[in-house]
Design a protein around this motif. Sequence first.
Motif, PDB file in Angstrom:
ATOM      1  N   GLY A   1       0.823  -1.203   0.000  1.00 23.74           N
ATOM      2  CA  GLY A   1       0.000   0.000   0.000  1.00 23.74           C
ATOM      3  C   GLY A   1       0.852   1.246   0.000  1.00 23.74           C
ATOM      4  N   ALA A   2       1.930   1.180   0.812  1.00 23.51           N
ATOM      5  CA  ALA A   2       2.833   2.323   0.850  1.00 23.51           C
ATOM      6  C   ALA A   2       3.468   2.537  -0.507  1.00 23.51           C
ATOM      7  N   CYS A   3       3.865   1.421  -1.157  1.00 21.70           N
ATOM      8  CA  CYS A   3       4.442   1.539  -2.491  1.00 21.70           C
ATOM      9  C   CYS A   3       3.442   2.157  -3.457  1.00 21.70           C
ATOM     10  N   GLY A   4       2.173   1.731  -3.318  1.00 16.37           N
ATOM     11  CA  GLY A   4       1.144   2.300  -4.177  1.00 16.37           C
ATOM     12  C   GLY A   4       1.007   3.789  -3.956  1.00 16.37           C
ATOM     13  N   LYS A   5       1.144   4.204  -2.701  1.00 13.66           N
ATOM     14  CA  LYS A   5       1.019   5.626  -2.387  1.00 13.66           C
ATOM     15  C   LYS A   5       2.161   6.417  -3.024  1.00 13.66           C
ATOM     16  N   ILE A   6       3.374   5.842  -3.003  1.00 16.27           N
ATOM     17  CA  ILE A   6       4.523   6.501  -3.629  1.00 16.27           C
ATOM     18  C   ILE A   6       4.293   6.612  -5.131  1.00 16.27           C
ATOM     19  N   LYS A   7       3.749   5.577  -5.733  1.00 15.99           N
ATOM     20  CA  LYS A   7       3.482   5.617  -7.164  1.00 15.99           C
ATOM     21  C   LYS A   7       2.501   6.724  -7.519  1.00 15.99           C
ATOM     22  N   GLU A   8       1.562   7.017  -6.631  1.00 19.24           N
ATOM     23  CA  GLU A   8       0.606   8.087  -6.887  1.00 19.24           C
ATOM     24  C   GLU A   8       1.305   9.441  -6.966  1.00 19.24           C
ATOM     25  N   ASN A   9       2.404   9.605  -6.255  1.00 22.37           N
ATOM     26  CA  ASN A   9       3.141  10.866  -6.272  1.00 22.37           C
ATOM     27  C   ASN A   9       4.057  10.990  -7.493  1.00 22.37           C
ATOM     28  N   LYS A  10       4.362   9.872  -8.097  1.00 26.09           N
ATOM     29  CA  LYS A  10       5.310   9.908  -9.197  1.00 26.09           C
ATOM     30  C   LYS A  10       4.852  10.748 -10.388  1.00 26.09           C
ATOM     31  N   PRO A  11       3.562  10.752 -10.767  1.00 26.59           N
ATOM     32  CA  PRO A  11       3.170  11.586 -11.905  1.00 26.59           C
ATOM     33  C   PRO A  11       3.549  13.051 -11.722  1.00 26.59           C
ATOM     34  N   SER A  12       3.310  13.618 -10.536  1.00 28.51           N
ATOM     35  CA  SER A  12       3.658  15.015 -10.319  1.00 28.51           C
ATOM     36  C   SER A  12       5.166  15.208 -10.365  1.00 28.51           C
ATOM     37  N   GLU A  13       5.889  14.215  -9.832  1.00 21.78           N
ATOM     38  CA  GLU A  13       7.346  14.293  -9.901  1.00 21.78           C
ATOM     39  C   GLU A  13       7.813  14.212 -11.352  1.00 21.78           C
ATOM     40  N   THR A  14       7.143  13.402 -12.134  1.00 19.51           N
ATOM     41  CA  THR A  14       7.496  13.272 -13.542  1.00 19.51           C
ATOM     42  C   THR A  14       7.242  14.571 -14.285  1.00 19.51           C
ATOM     43  N   VAL A  15       6.130  15.229 -13.984  1.00 23.67           N
ATOM     44  CA  VAL A  15       5.821  16.516 -14.609  1.00 23.67           C
ATOM     45  C   VAL A  15       6.917  17.531 -14.292  1.00 23.67           C
ATOM     46  N   GLN A  16       7.320  17.569 -13.037  1.00 18.99           N
ATOM     47  CA  GLN A  16       8.376  18.499 -12.630  1.00 18.99           C
ATOM     48  C   GLN A  16       9.700  18.157 -13.323  1.00 18.99           C
ATOM     49  N   THR A  17       9.994  16.850 -13.387  1.00 20.60           N
ATOM     50  CA  THR A  17      11.232  16.419 -14.028  1.00 20.60           C
ATOM     51  C   THR A  17      11.228  16.781 -15.512  1.00 20.60           C
ATOM     52  N   ARG A  18      10.091  16.564 -16.135  1.00 21.86           N
ATOM     53  CA  ARG A  18       9.990  16.903 -17.553  1.00 21.86           C
ATOM     54  C   ARG A  18      10.113  18.402 -17.775  1.00 21.86           C
ATOM     55  N   ALA A  19       9.528  19.182 -16.895  1.00 18.79           N
ATOM     56  CA  ALA A  19       9.625  20.637 -17.010  1.00 18.79           C
ATOM     57  C   ALA A  19      11.071  21.098 -16.870  1.00 18.79           C
ATOM     58  N   GLU A  20      11.787  20.488 -15.928  1.00 16.93           N
ATOM     59  CA  GLU A  20      13.205  20.818 -15.756  1.00 16.93           C
ATOM     60  C   GLU A  20      14.003  20.434 -16.993  1.00 16.93           C
ATOM     61  N   ALA A  21      13.730  19.251 -17.522  1.00 17.57           N
ATOM     62  CA  ALA A  21      14.447  18.797 -18.720  1.00 17.57           C
ATOM     63  C   ALA A  21      14.173  19.721 -19.900  1.00 17.57           C
ATOM     64  N   LYS A  22      12.931  20.160 -20.028  1.00 20.56           N
ATOM     65  CA  LYS A  22      12.570  21.077 -21.106  1.00 20.56           C
ATOM     66  C   LYS A  22      13.286  22.412 -20.946  1.00 20.56           C
ATOM     67  N   ARG A  23      13.390  22.874 -19.713  1.00 26.03           N
ATOM     68  CA  ARG A  23      14.073  24.154 -19.444  1.00 26.03           C
ATOM     69  C   ARG A  23      15.549  24.064 -19.812  1.00 26.03           C
ATOM     70  N   HIS A  24      16.197  22.958 -19.440  1.00 31.15           N
ATOM     71  CA  HIS A  24      17.615  22.793 -19.757  1.00 31.15           C
ATOM     72  C   HIS A  24      17.830  22.644 -21.261  1.00 31.15           C
ATOM     73  N   LYS A  25      16.911  21.952 -21.906  1.00 28.39           N
ATOM     74  CA  LYS A  25      17.024  21.783 -23.351  1.00 28.39           C
ATOM     75  C   LYS A  25      16.893  23.128 -24.056  1.00 28.39           C
ATOM     76  N   ALA A  26      15.945  23.963 -23.607  1.00 23.69           N
ATOM     77  CA  ALA A  26      15.780  25.295 -24.201  1.00 23.69           C
ATOM     78  C   ALA A  26      17.007  26.161 -23.955  1.00 23.69           C
ATOM     79  N   ALA A  27      17.646  25.992 -22.792  1.00 26.61           N
ATOM     80  CA  ALA A  27      18.852  26.755 -22.495  1.00 26.61           C
ATOM     81  C   ALA A  27      19.979  26.380 -23.445  1.00 26.61           C
ATOM     82  N   CYS A  28      20.013  25.120 -23.873  1.00 32.35           N
ATOM     83  CA  CYS A  28      21.075  24.658 -24.772  1.00 32.35           C
ATOM     84  C   CYS A  28      20.706  24.817 -26.238  1.00 32.35           C
ATOM     85  N   ALA A  29      19.429  24.727 -26.566  1.00 28.89           N
ATOM     86  CA  ALA A  29      19.023  24.695 -27.974  1.00 28.89           C
ATOM     87  C   ALA A  29      17.696  25.407 -28.169  1.00 28.89           C
TER      88      ALA A  29
END
Length: 344
Positions: free
Chosen positions: A22-50
């Motif tokens: 159950g705890a693992c399931g709860k962590i998985k529920e948080n991962k989408p928001s973490e993924t959104v943040q990670t993707r936003a960071e990756a997009k920002r770094h990519k724009a800084a380079c290209a």
Amino acid sequence: MSLSASSANAPACLLGLALSLGACGKIKENKPSETVQTRAEAKRHKAACASSTAYDRMKRVIFDQAREQSNHRTNLDTLEAFSFIRMEKPVVEGWDPALDVTRCKSRIILDVPPGSEQALGGDRRLAADIAYTAQGAADASGLVYALTGAAPIVNKLAAFSLSDATYRPLPAVDTEVSKAQPPGPDTLPTEIADRTSASQIEGSGADDDLGEKDAARAPHSSVAKTSEGPASASRPDTIAGSSGEATVRTFYNALGTGSGDVASAQVIPQKRSSRAYSADAISRFYGRLRDPLRLTSISPLQSGAYRVTYRYAAPGLRCNGSAIVRLSGGTRPLIRSIDATNGC
């Protein structure tokens, strides 16, 4: 007894496993928001380079370094304005979260305008493998770039010594028409031509005054005054029906957007490869203007000609222009010549 104790503990183990899952399931529920943040960071770094903004800022860094070593800074200003920069395979190499510095690498390519290669060892394309960093400016004005490895380009630019007349793209006008061709029935009346020349004065607004006076003198004429809006919005009842006028309007609207292929297609085929009317020359000149060209009026003259007024700002030049545009005959009229009555 041992087996019984183990059996007795089985439900507890299962409960612990369930809670764990159950705890693992709860962590998985948080991962989408973490993924959104990670993707936003990756997009920002990519724009800084290209990104187009990144390329323009790195071009400025390269030319600033060249200007520091050069005695021909004005010519470098013009060369910078009409050069294009691009990157091959830009890569984000890392990020320093403490300083918020993005590290990148790429192959940088600087395409210079025709004519400038004679002072660059015959090269129309300067290239170097570079590493660079991007960091936010302290005044929040955007990213600041630092480059290493660009010396091969900087050194060639620093030695550049051509006069800008040698390589500067020409505006799309026939510069010799007014000298070589005597006044004809499709030229401006003398008093209008005299007053038009005053529009060269920067900020004078002479072309606006001219349009108002012309309209007052002949309120039912076909002069299309457009100082308050885009040229395409002005009096369609008097201009939309003319195929010749449509050609002229298409040409100047294309200049305004820097669309060299569209503008050049409105010119007779014999001139499409000339320095002033080629698609490449038009894109280089009009596509890099500080203030893009804006068509302000258009009116028909005799013998298939039109008088146009326009304004734009180029490096070292602010133009409140006026020109006579002459067309060829045929089912689809094309531009035969453009005589700039005030030199721009």
